[in-house]
Design a protein around this motif. Structure first.
Motif, mmCIF file in Angstrom:
data_model
loop_
_atom_site.group_PDB
_atom_site.id
_atom_site.type_symbol
_atom_site.label_atom_id
_atom_site.label_comp_id
_atom_site.label_asym_id
_atom_site.label_seq_id
_atom_site.Cartn_x
_atom_site.Cartn_y
_atom_site.Cartn_z
ATOM 1 N N LYS A 44 0.674 -1.298 0.030
ATOM 2 C CA LYS A 44 -0.026 -0.010 -0.250
ATOM 3 C C LYS A 44 0.842 1.275 0.105
ATOM 4 O O LYS A 44 0.602 2.049 -0.637
ATOM 5 N N VAL A 45 1.921 1.261 0.790
ATOM 6 C CA VAL A 45 2.967 2.259 0.962
ATOM 7 C C VAL A 45 3.738 2.565 -0.509
ATOM 8 O O VAL A 45 3.543 3.530 -1.241
ATOM 9 N N VAL A 46 4.067 1.263 -1.127
ATOM 10 C CA VAL A 46 4.794 1.362 -2.443
ATOM 11 C C VAL A 46 3.730 2.247 -3.419
ATOM 12 O O VAL A 46 4.377 2.949 -4.043
ATOM 13 N N TRP A 47 2.496 1.588 -3.477
ATOM 14 C CA TRP A 47 1.435 2.379 -4.561
ATOM 15 C C TRP A 47 1.255 3.727 -4.348
ATOM 16 O O TRP A 47 1.108 4.661 -4.980
ATOM 17 N N VAL A 48 1.213 3.990 -3.031
ATOM 18 C CA VAL A 48 0.884 5.540 -2.699
ATOM 19 C C VAL A 48 2.005 6.440 -3.137
ATOM 20 O O VAL A 48 1.969 7.556 -3.561
ATOM 21 N N LEU A 49 3.324 5.884 -2.855
ATOM 22 C CA LEU A 49 4.536 6.715 -3.011
ATOM 23 C C LEU A 49 4.596 6.598 -4.738
ATOM 24 O O LEU A 49 5.036 7.786 -5.021
ATOM 25 N N THR A 50 4.579 5.559 -5.268
ATOM 26 C CA THR A 50 4.465 5.617 -6.785
ATOM 27 C C THR A 50 3.631 6.675 -7.437
ATOM 28 O O THR A 50 3.701 7.385 -8.205
ATOM 29 N N VAL A 51 2.357 6.684 -6.865
ATOM 30 C CA VAL A 51 1.533 7.983 -7.633
ATOM 31 C C VAL A 51 1.832 9.219 -7.010
ATOM 32 O O VAL A 51 1.551 10.236 -7.859
ATOM 33 N N GLY A 89 11.164 2.907 -3.179
ATOM 34 C CA GLY A 89 12.238 3.211 -1.807
ATOM 35 C C GLY A 89 13.442 4.155 -2.544
ATOM 36 O O GLY A 89 13.928 4.899 -1.781
ATOM 37 N N CYS A 90 13.592 3.886 -3.874
ATOM 38 C CA CYS A 90 14.660 4.666 -4.292
ATOM 39 C C CYS A 90 14.234 6.097 -4.455
ATOM 40 O O CYS A 90 15.246 7.059 -4.257
ATOM 41 N N GLY A 91 13.088 6.520 -4.879
ATOM 42 C CA GLY A 91 12.611 7.792 -5.053
ATOM 43 C C GLY A 91 12.877 8.432 -3.813
ATOM 44 O O GLY A 91 13.147 9.754 -3.578
ATOM 45 N N ALA A 92 12.343 7.669 -2.523
ATOM 46 C CA ALA A 92 12.430 8.457 -1.303
ATOM 47 C C ALA A 92 13.807 8.755 -1.087
ATOM 48 O O ALA A 92 14.274 9.716 -0.442
ATOM 49 N N GLY A 93 14.805 7.933 -1.232
ATOM 50 C CA GLY A 93 16.241 8.029 -1.188
ATOM 51 C C GLY A 93 16.576 9.176 -1.802
ATOM 52 O O GLY A 93 17.485 9.856 -1.324
ATOM 53 N N GLU A 94 16.221 9.167 -3.034
ATOM 54 C CA GLU A 94 16.708 10.285 -3.922
ATOM 55 C C GLU A 94 16.141 11.739 -3.443
ATOM 56 O O GLU A 94 17.015 12.763 -3.633
ATOM 57 N N ILE A 95 15.028 11.864 -3.144
ATOM 58 C CA ILE A 95 14.430 12.998 -2.443
ATOM 59 C C ILE A 95 15.305 13.558 -1.347
ATOM 60 O O ILE A 95 15.631 14.850 -1.163
ATOM 61 N N VAL A 96 15.403 12.542 -0.343
ATOM 62 C CA VAL A 96 16.052 12.846 0.989
ATOM 63 C C VAL A 96 17.577 13.324 0.470
ATOM 64 O O VAL A 96 18.158 14.247 1.126
ATOM 65 N N GLY A 97 18.205 12.556 -0.461
ATOM 66 C CA GLY A 97 19.772 12.786 -0.779
ATOM 67 C C GLY A 97 19.745 14.272 -1.375
ATOM 68 O O GLY A 97 20.850 15.148 -1.170
ATOM 69 N N LEU A 98 18.728 14.544 -2.285
ATOM 70 C CA LEU A 98 18.740 15.911 -2.725
ATOM 71 C C LEU A 98 18.589 17.015 -1.918
ATOM 72 O O LEU A 98 19.074 17.910 -1.957
ATOM 73 N N LEU A 99 17.681 16.994 -0.864
ATOM 74 C CA LEU A 99 17.376 17.990 0.069
ATOM 75 C C LEU A 99 18.504 18.135 0.965
ATOM 76 O O LEU A 99 18.871 19.480 1.203
ATOM 77 N N PHE A 117 22.785 8.971 -4.946
ATOM 78 C CA PHE A 117 22.953 7.850 -5.544
ATOM 79 C C PHE A 117 23.147 6.889 -4.316
ATOM 80 O O PHE A 117 22.350 5.741 -4.340
ATOM 81 N N VAL A 118 24.100 7.219 -3.374
ATOM 82 C CA VAL A 118 24.052 6.407 -2.208
ATOM 83 C C VAL A 118 22.725 6.335 -1.478
ATOM 84 O O VAL A 118 22.376 5.398 -1.021
ATOM 85 N N MET A 119 22.035 7.528 -1.190
ATOM 86 C CA MET A 119 20.978 7.460 -0.524
ATOM 87 C C MET A 119 19.650 6.568 -0.963
ATOM 88 O O MET A 119 19.015 5.890 -0.635
ATOM 89 N N ALA A 120 19.692 6.569 -2.404
ATOM 90 C CA ALA A 120 18.787 5.886 -3.367
ATOM 91 C C ALA A 120 19.086 4.575 -2.958
ATOM 92 O O ALA A 120 18.154 3.436 -2.809
ATOM 93 N N TYR A 121 20.312 3.792 -3.377
ATOM 94 C CA TYR A 121 20.601 2.497 -3.159
ATOM 95 C C TYR A 121 20.213 2.070 -1.460
ATOM 96 O O TYR A 121 19.847 1.165 -1.470
ATOM 97 N N VAL A 122 20.448 2.888 -0.662
ATOM 98 C CA VAL A 122 20.221 2.560 0.898
ATOM 99 C C VAL A 122 18.716 2.155 1.127
ATOM 100 O O VAL A 122 18.272 1.340 1.626
ATOM 101 N N ALA A 123 18.137 3.225 0.605
ATOM 102 C CA ALA A 123 16.529 3.165 0.589
ATOM 103 C C ALA A 123 16.108 1.815 -0.069
ATOM 104 O O ALA A 123 15.005 1.138 0.392
ATOM 105 N N GLY A 124 16.463 1.774 -1.175
ATOM 106 C CA GLY A 124 15.962 0.769 -2.259
ATOM 107 C C GLY A 124 16.484 -0.737 -1.563
ATOM 108 O O GLY A 124 15.478 -1.398 -1.644
#
Length: 233
Positions: A44-51, A89-99, A117-124
């Protein structure tokens, strides 16, 4: 290109995006609560984040691939479920990494790319390893499984997303519309780029992909990968 940059630099682009994205997110939340409540909380979290990341495109993927109402399951549907799992997961990591890289540290392009890149991998990896460990898979086995099954997808997704984001946003700061617009565009392009990778990984048996939502039960819903991972059908 200049016309595209002008469009993305306008605050009206973000207003229009929000006007499209928010109803899509609300629709998915309602559908998950009423018609697809059988899905595990993680999905459910996956789909909400994807949208949330990709608006109407994310909603289209959910409607055609992630609900029990799908007429049948296919490789292309499994591929979309798999890439959505990775994307969330990667999207969340990428957003946090950019911020962090832009807003807190004020890094240059190389530093932004590396940290993101590192944050995306960690989250993924966390989104894959966590459920496997909860299912009783030893941590080292779960981590190795994640490395084998997720590394190609994450690499393609982040190379495309980060490259596009840096190329489009330039030196835009967090207070400028272009910073957020380029993030929206780059995330979605990363999703599109990683989709065929996930289809290939499933086709060649590197990972199974997410279970058919018509047959999902709470205790079974997680991403299955190689031979060392628990099977989900």
């Amino acid at each position: 290109m200049q016309t595209v940059l002008s469009l993305l630099s306008s605050p009206w682009f973000l207003v229009a995006w929000a006007a499209l994205m928010v109803p899509c997110v609300l629709w998915v939340i309602r559908d998950l609560a009423t018609k697809n409540a059988h899905l595990m909380s993680l999905m459910k979290v996956v789909w909400v984040l994807t949208v949330l990341y990709s608006g109407p495109l994310g909603l289209l993927i959910y409607r055609s691939c992630g609900r029990k109402e799908i007429p049948r399951d296919t490789l292309w549907r499994r591929g979309f479920r798999s890439v959505a799992h990775c994307y969330s997961g990667c999207g969340a990591g990428e957003i946090v990494g950019l911020l962090i890289a832009v807003g807190l540290l004020g890094l240059g392009n190389i530093g932004i790319a590396a940290l993101t890149f590192v944050m995306a991998y960690v989250a993924g990896y966390a989104l894959t390893v966590g459920p496997l460990v909860q299912d009783g898979v030893p941590f080292r086995t779960a981590l190795w499984d994640a490395v084998l099954s997720e590394t190609p997808s994450i690499a393609v997704m982040e190379i495309v997303a980060i490259s596009v984001d840096l190329a489009v946003s330039g030196k835009a700061g967090m207070g400028e519309p272009l910073f957020w617009s380029s993030m929206i565009v780059s995330l979605t392009l990363g999703l599109v780029a990683a989709y065929p990778v996930n289809v290939a990984l499933i086709h060649f048996g590197v990972k199974e992909g997410m279970m058919d939502p018509r047959h999902t039960h709470h205790a079974e819903d997680h991403d299955a990968h190689g031979a060392g991972a628990p099977q989900t059908g």
